[in-house]
Structure formats: structure tokens, C-alpha cells
Design a protein around this motif. Structure first.
Motif, PDB file in Angstrom:
ATOM      1  N   LYS A 208       0.835  -1.207   0.000  1.00  0.00           N
ATOM      2  CA  LYS A 208       0.000   0.000   0.000  1.00  0.00           C
ATOM      3  C   LYS A 208       0.869   1.257   0.000  1.00  0.00           C
ATOM      4  O   LYS A 208       0.615   2.209  -0.736  1.00  0.00           O
ATOM      5  CB  LYS A 208      -0.915  -0.032   1.229  1.00  0.00           C
ATOM      6  CG  LYS A 208      -2.013   0.977   1.216  1.00  0.00           C
ATOM      7  CD  LYS A 208      -2.858   0.825   2.473  1.00  0.00           C
ATOM      8  CE  LYS A 208      -4.309   0.923   2.106  1.00  0.00           C
ATOM      9  NZ  LYS A 208      -5.199   0.783   3.247  1.00  0.00           N
ATOM     10  N   ARG A 209       1.939   1.242   0.802  1.00  0.00           N
ATOM     11  CA  ARG A 209       2.844   2.398   0.851  1.00  0.00           C
ATOM     12  C   ARG A 209       3.622   2.553  -0.461  1.00  0.00           C
ATOM     13  O   ARG A 209       3.837   3.668  -0.937  1.00  0.00           O
ATOM     14  CB  ARG A 209       3.795   2.281   2.049  1.00  0.00           C
ATOM     15  CG  ARG A 209       3.088   2.527   3.385  1.00  0.00           C
ATOM     16  CD  ARG A 209       4.062   2.661   4.550  1.00  0.00           C
ATOM     17  NE  ARG A 209       4.860   1.466   4.797  1.00  0.00           N
ATOM     18  CZ  ARG A 209       4.477   0.410   5.506  1.00  0.00           C
ATOM     19  NH1 ARG A 209       3.284   0.393   6.054  1.00  0.00           N
ATOM     20  NH2 ARG A 209       5.281  -0.606   5.689  1.00  0.00           N
ATOM     21  N   LEU A 210       4.038   1.420  -1.049  1.00  0.00           N
ATOM     22  CA  LEU A 210       4.729   1.492  -2.343  1.00  0.00           C
ATOM     23  C   LEU A 210       3.799   2.019  -3.433  1.00  0.00           C
ATOM     24  O   LEU A 210       4.221   2.757  -4.322  1.00  0.00           O
ATOM     25  CB  LEU A 210       5.279   0.120  -2.736  1.00  0.00           C
ATOM     26  CG  LEU A 210       6.565  -0.311  -2.031  1.00  0.00           C
ATOM     27  CD1 LEU A 210       6.843  -1.790  -2.272  1.00  0.00           C
ATOM     28  CD2 LEU A 210       7.739   0.543  -2.493  1.00  0.00           C
ATOM     29  N   GLU A 211       2.527   1.639  -3.352  1.00  0.00           N
ATOM     30  CA  GLU A 211       1.547   2.117  -4.327  1.00  0.00           C
ATOM     31  C   GLU A 211       1.310   3.616  -4.139  1.00  0.00           C
ATOM     32  O   GLU A 211       1.264   4.371  -5.113  1.00  0.00           O
ATOM     33  CB  GLU A 211       0.244   1.335  -4.166  1.00  0.00           C
ATOM     34  CG  GLU A 211      -0.714   1.505  -5.313  1.00  0.00           C
ATOM     35  CD  GLU A 211      -1.848   0.500  -5.276  1.00  0.00           C
ATOM     36  OE1 GLU A 211      -2.344   0.173  -6.367  1.00  0.00           O
ATOM     37  OE2 GLU A 211      -2.256   0.062  -4.183  1.00  0.00           O
ATOM     38  N   ALA A 212       1.206   4.057  -2.897  1.00  0.00           N
ATOM     39  CA  ALA A 212       1.014   5.483  -2.612  1.00  0.00           C
ATOM     40  C   ALA A 212       2.208   6.310  -3.101  1.00  0.00           C
ATOM     41  O   ALA A 212       2.046   7.459  -3.515  1.00  0.00           O
ATOM     42  CB  ALA A 212       0.794   5.698  -1.121  1.00  0.00           C
TER      43      ALA A 212
END
Length: 158
Positions: free
Chosen positions: A79-83
Motif C-alpha cells: 500500500k505504501r509502495l503504491e502510494a
């Protein structure tokens, strides 16, 4: 010939291989934090990117297998990599239950900047490349032995 440890020696912190490995892991984490700061990613994010750079698009489950992480740990990381715009998660067209992880253009481009990371890590260890390879091979043997020991203790499923 060295003398075997006494019963008291076995319980000394400095005699625990797990502590030495943990201390080395924490020291690596500190070095990676400094090196990866320029790339704007954390060490766990770097590991995810390494797998994707090597293997391309992967289902979350397969990514977790490569990293030895469960989905509960991997999901917030993704999720953080996507953000950050480095990966995309998409439902698989072949299997709606499966989520595929894909690098974005930005994620692909980051690879070029990350090439210097392993060199800087080797330099920080003061080991030469052959010593690093030998250590990694021994650690892989240790991991396999410990995995086998755990599996030997598991009851058979009927």
C-alpha cells in the motif's frame, strides 16, 4: 582444539547465535536506512522492489513466498509502495481472488538509481565479494537447516 562451553556459558548472551544474527540484522538495517534515504524507500520496500525487478509482475502470494512474508505484513508495505507511485496492485484477470503487483514506470526507473546500493553495502561491511558470497551461502545453509528443524517438529496433517 577448543573446549566446549560450560552449562553457564551456554546461557551467556554473547554465546547466542540468534543474538549475533539479530545484532547484525539491526546493523544492516541502520546502514540500509542511510543508503536508501536518497531513494526515498525503506529496506522492506527495497526487498519488494528487488523481487519485482528480478521476476516482473507477481501475485501477492508469490511475492510473499519470495520474501518469506505473510499477506498481513506485505499488504501495508505494498500500500505504501503504491502510494509512492512505485507499484500498482490489480486483480488478476485470470483469477479474481488473486492480486497482481506490477511496477510502474517510476518503479522501473528507480532500479537504475538502486544499482549503487549493493556496492555501498559491500563497502560498508569491509568484506570482499568472495567473503560476502561465502557468508551468504553459510546463512542459506543455516536457514535451510532451521526450516527443516521446524518442519520436523510439525505434526502430520491427516
Amino acid at each position: 582444539m577448543t573446549t566446549p562451553p560450560t552449562a553457564t556459558d551456554w546461557l551467556r548472551l554473547d554465546q547466542q547465535i540468534c543474538f549475533s544474527l539479530n545484532a547484525a540484522s539491526r546493523a544492516f538495517g541502520s546502514v540500509y536506512r542511510v543508503i536508501l534515504k536518497d531513494l526515498g524507500i525503506t529496506y522492506p520496500q527495497y526487498l519488494v522492489l528487488l523481487v519485482l525487478w528480478e521476476h516482473g509482475d507477481l501475485p501477492v502470494k508469490k511475492l510473499g513466498e519470495h520474501l518469506r512474508l505473510d499477506s498481513g505484513t506485505l499488504s501495508p508495505l505494498l500500500k505504501r509502495l503504491e502510494a509512492a507511485g512505485l507499484v500498482r496492485r490489480e486483480r488478476s484477470a485470470r483469477d479474481e481472488r488473486s492480486v497482481e503487483v506490477r511496477l510502474t514506470e517510476q518503479g522501473v526507473a528507480l532500479r537504475e538509481r538502486a544499482v549503487q546500493v549493493p556496492r555501498r553495502i559491500v563497502s560498508a561491511t569491509s568484506f570482499d565479494v568472495d567473503e560476502i558470497r561465502e557468508l551468504r551461502a553459510r546463512l542459506d545453509q543455516l536457514t535451510s537447516a532451521l526450516d527443516a528443524a521446524v518442519h520436523a517438529e510439525l505434526p502430520d496433517e491427516d
